[in-house]
Design a protein around this motif. Structure first.
Motif, mmCIF file in Angstrom:
data_model
loop_
_atom_site.group_PDB
_atom_site.id
_atom_site.type_symbol
_atom_site.label_atom_id
_atom_site.label_comp_id
_atom_site.label_asym_id
_atom_site.label_seq_id
_atom_site.Cartn_x
_atom_site.Cartn_y
_atom_site.Cartn_z
ATOM 1 N N ALA B 275 13.866 6.921 -4.271
ATOM 2 C CA ALA B 275 13.465 5.826 -5.167
ATOM 3 C C ALA B 275 12.423 4.947 -4.479
ATOM 4 O O ALA B 275 11.485 4.461 -5.115
ATOM 5 C CB ALA B 275 14.689 5.007 -5.580
ATOM 6 N N ALA B 276 12.573 4.775 -3.171
ATOM 7 C CA ALA B 276 11.640 3.930 -2.418
ATOM 8 C C ALA B 276 10.229 4.513 -2.437
ATOM 9 O O ALA B 276 9.246 3.779 -2.297
ATOM 10 C CB ALA B 276 12.130 3.770 -0.975
ATOM 11 N N VAL B 277 10.097 5.815 -2.598
ATOM 12 C CA VAL B 277 8.769 6.428 -2.682
ATOM 13 C C VAL B 277 8.493 6.906 -4.109
ATOM 14 O O VAL B 277 7.613 7.754 -4.341
ATOM 15 C CB VAL B 277 8.593 7.593 -1.670
ATOM 16 N N LYS B 278 9.245 6.324 -5.045
ATOM 17 C CA LYS B 278 9.006 6.551 -6.475
ATOM 18 C C LYS B 278 9.016 8.019 -6.863
ATOM 19 O O LYS B 278 8.210 8.475 -7.685
ATOM 20 C CB LYS B 278 7.678 5.912 -6.901
ATOM 21 N N THR B 279 9.920 8.782 -6.256
ATOM 22 C CA THR B 279 10.030 10.210 -6.578
ATOM 23 C C THR B 279 11.370 10.478 -7.250
ATOM 24 O O THR B 279 12.409 10.381 -6.599
ATOM 25 C CB THR B 279 9.925 11.066 -5.294
ATOM 26 N N PRO B 280 11.354 10.809 -8.537
ATOM 27 C CA PRO B 280 12.619 11.165 -9.182
ATOM 28 C C PRO B 280 13.148 12.477 -8.612
ATOM 29 O O PRO B 280 12.367 13.308 -8.125
ATOM 30 C CB PRO B 280 12.239 11.353 -10.662
ATOM 31 N N ALA B 281 14.451 12.628 -8.659
ATOM 32 C CA ALA B 281 15.059 13.872 -8.169
ATOM 33 C C ALA B 281 16.406 14.046 -8.835
ATOM 34 O O ALA B 281 17.024 13.072 -9.257
ATOM 35 C CB ALA B 281 15.218 13.848 -6.649
ATOM 36 N N ALA B 282 16.848 15.287 -8.946
ATOM 37 C CA ALA B 282 18.115 15.586 -9.619
ATOM 38 C C ALA B 282 18.843 16.689 -8.871
ATOM 39 O O ALA B 282 18.223 17.574 -8.271
ATOM 40 C CB ALA B 282 17.848 16.035 -11.058
ATOM 41 N N VAL B 283 20.171 16.624 -8.915
ATOM 42 C CA VAL B 283 20.991 17.706 -8.363
ATOM 43 C C VAL B 283 21.102 18.794 -9.419
ATOM 44 O O VAL B 283 21.431 18.522 -10.581
ATOM 45 C CB VAL B 283 22.392 17.195 -7.963
ATOM 46 N N ILE B 284 20.792 20.035 -9.022
ATOM 47 C CA ILE B 284 20.772 21.137 -9.991
ATOM 48 C C ILE B 284 21.759 22.244 -9.630
ATOM 49 O O ILE B 284 21.883 23.228 -10.359
ATOM 50 C CB ILE B 284 19.362 21.754 -10.110
ATOM 51 N N GLY B 285 22.478 22.098 -8.510
ATOM 52 C CA GLY B 285 23.414 23.152 -8.157
ATOM 53 C C GLY B 285 24.053 22.912 -6.814
ATOM 54 O O GLY B 285 23.968 21.808 -6.254
ATOM 55 N N ARG B 286 24.663 23.968 -6.308
ATOM 56 C CA ARG B 286 25.480 23.847 -5.113
ATOM 57 C C ARG B 286 25.317 25.107 -4.267
ATOM 58 O O ARG B 286 25.202 26.206 -4.796
ATOM 59 C CB ARG B 286 26.939 23.718 -5.572
ATOM 60 N N VAL B 287 25.280 24.934 -2.946
ATOM 61 C CA VAL B 287 25.235 26.075 -2.040
ATOM 62 C C VAL B 287 26.652 26.625 -1.879
ATOM 63 O O VAL B 287 27.594 25.854 -1.674
ATOM 64 C CB VAL B 287 24.665 25.676 -0.655
ATOM 65 N N VAL B 288 26.797 27.956 -2.015
ATOM 66 C CA VAL B 288 28.106 28.602 -1.893
ATOM 67 C C VAL B 288 28.052 29.684 -0.814
ATOM 68 O O VAL B 288 26.965 30.094 -0.387
ATOM 69 C CB VAL B 288 28.553 29.231 -3.235
#
Lengths: 318, 318
Positions: B275-288
């Motif tokens: 957020a501090a560098v104004k970059t949106p991001a989302a969690v899309i999965g999980r390492v298994v």
């Protein structure tokens, strides 16, 4: 396809302690030595422009790295790492293996690590970027030539242009001349030996007149060259008499010898330093204050290089 | 011709204190900062393979640098220097000026110096090598993903592939989608922000599935991705419904977002840092632990990506 090629490159790369991470990630991670400048140069060879399409892949691999190492040699830098960008019309493992044979033979001879690269589909083209080290104060810049400096050349010149002339004329190529064109020797050890001795250096890739002119312009000086002092190989002398030799030696490129300027007081030290690395060298002229590049014959008479079509020769030779 | 082009490049290059000697000698001389690793990456774009022959030169200049900076971003490296190898069918000062407009707009925005290069005659091709710095222990390597890590993606994906699909179909290109294809934004600030937080990262150049698979293979792990969690732009949603969107998002490349793996304990810190560098991001999965890459729908049912021809799509999109 791209990843198979990269993998086949990766498994053959030289290992070095200062390569923290080589081929296989988004970028290589390298550890430059403290207290030295990083010297970086890049050169691309395109099929049909810089080499005939049918060039043997091993020769192409060697030459693509050699022309880049020659640039580091001309800075007095010690080569360390390189990257390779290879465009190929189609994936061809046998071709790539042979290419890497030539490329890595030269790299291994100087303990240079191939740390990254990409392989893409496209017209045959080889781009190489090389990295080396040199203490900044010892770098052989083009700007350092001074009036009164002796102008030197390592080895002999004209061989590569002679091989190209034979090839273009459809003649049988002399193997010794052809070897100079196909597998030039970058003068790395000579460049290192000249640290602290030479004022300026350049490698002869486009032709002696053209390359020396860059040094002279950058150094705000001129030069007088002695035509009869230009060193030639026995193979060149056997195939080309003095008149036909001169344009090959003055305007032919691709020999990758070092042309450098140094004070006469350093003459003996340079002789010793180059002998220690088994590199022959000869004084071929003198830096003068008057701008321009003049070539004189044994009697001291000016040779009009412009009227003799050397420029045209250079153009045709590119 | 070659030297005129180099001169026109030289006079427009950004200056930096750590560039001891830039364009114009046999090699550039650079001063790497002590205590950091040098990150080096190289990528070449060929006309007709990586971009249409008629691409606007300014867009090509931007993109050729952007795809390389994206590799540095994926290592968490701060970019500093670049070299440029340009093959052009003929010398064209207006084309070159426009190309440099795009290239240097991106370079100047990140204070990156163009320190060397060569211009050669040949089929249109752009090779760039970029150099950046990162403390070795903070580099975002592909090998670091661990079982249980969250898999994140910055920004949105699928836009560039959508623009390419519209262009190939002869449809009017949505300008917002087209901008993503022509002028991708390398996620440099996000890469820097993720130092010490992410375990592993890769940039999405060949497609999410293909690029994430490199990380998983290198990390000896697998992953489960949530199809409905893949972030999309409003422009993409307006033109492509969920069914048509999915292959673009999973297999389409050229978005140059960062895909990274990080421990759930770092979730909040990552949110703040990005957020501090104004970059949106989302969690899309999980390492298994189980190898392989599985995509599931909202109900948790597996989506068979192989049978839906994503591989073919990727191939056609290259």
């Amino acid at each position: 396809v791209e990843f198979d090629l990269i993998e086949s490159i990766r498994v053959r790369a030289v290992a070095r302690d200062d390569v923290l991470l080589g081929i296989g990630d988004d970028a290589a991670l390298l550890q430059p030595p403290p207290g030295q400048a990083l010297a970086v140069s890049t050169d691309t060879l395109n099929a049909g422009v810089h080499f005939p399409q049918e060039t043997a892949p091993a020769d192409l691999g060697w030459k693509a790295l050699a022309v880049n190492l020659s640039d580091l040699a001309a800075m007095g830098a010690q080569p360390a790492w390189c990257t390779l960008s290879l465009s190929l019309p189609q994936a061809d493992p046998a071709w790539l293996d042979a290419f890497l044979d030539g490329f890595l033979a030269l790299a291994q001879g100087h303990a240079i690590a191939l740390v990254g690269g990409d392989t893409t589909r496209g017209p045959l083209s080889v781009g190489v970027t090389v990295h080396g080290f040199v203490p900044a104060e010892f770098a052989l810049r083009r700007t350092g030539a001074r009036v009164g400096d002796e102008i030197w050349i390592t080895g002999t010149i004209g061989d590569a242009a002679a091989a190209l002339a034979q090839w273009r004329a459809g003649d049988v190529c002399d193997p010794a001349l052809r070897a100079r064109l196909d597998r030039p020797t970058p003068r790395i050890e000579a460049g290192l030996a000249l640290r602290g001795l030479a004022h300026a250096a350049v490698d002869v890739s486009d032709g002696l007149l053209a390359d020396l002119a860059h040094v002279l312009r950058a150094s705000d000086a001129g030069a007088v060259l002695q035509a009869q002092a230009l060193p030639h190989s026995p193979a060149l002398a056997a195939r080309f008499d003095a008149t036909r030799r001169l344009p090959l030696q003055l305007a032919g490129g691709d020999d990758y010898e070092l042309c450098f300027c140094a004070p006469p007081a350093a003459h003996a030290a340079i002789g010793h330093a180059l002998a220690a690395v088994k590199t022959p060298a000869a004084v071929i002229g003198r830096v003068v204050a008057e701008p321009g590049l003049h070539v004189v014959d044994a009697a001291g008479n000016a040779i009009d290089v412009a009227s003799r079509g050397f420029e045209h020769f250079t153009e045709a030779g590119r």
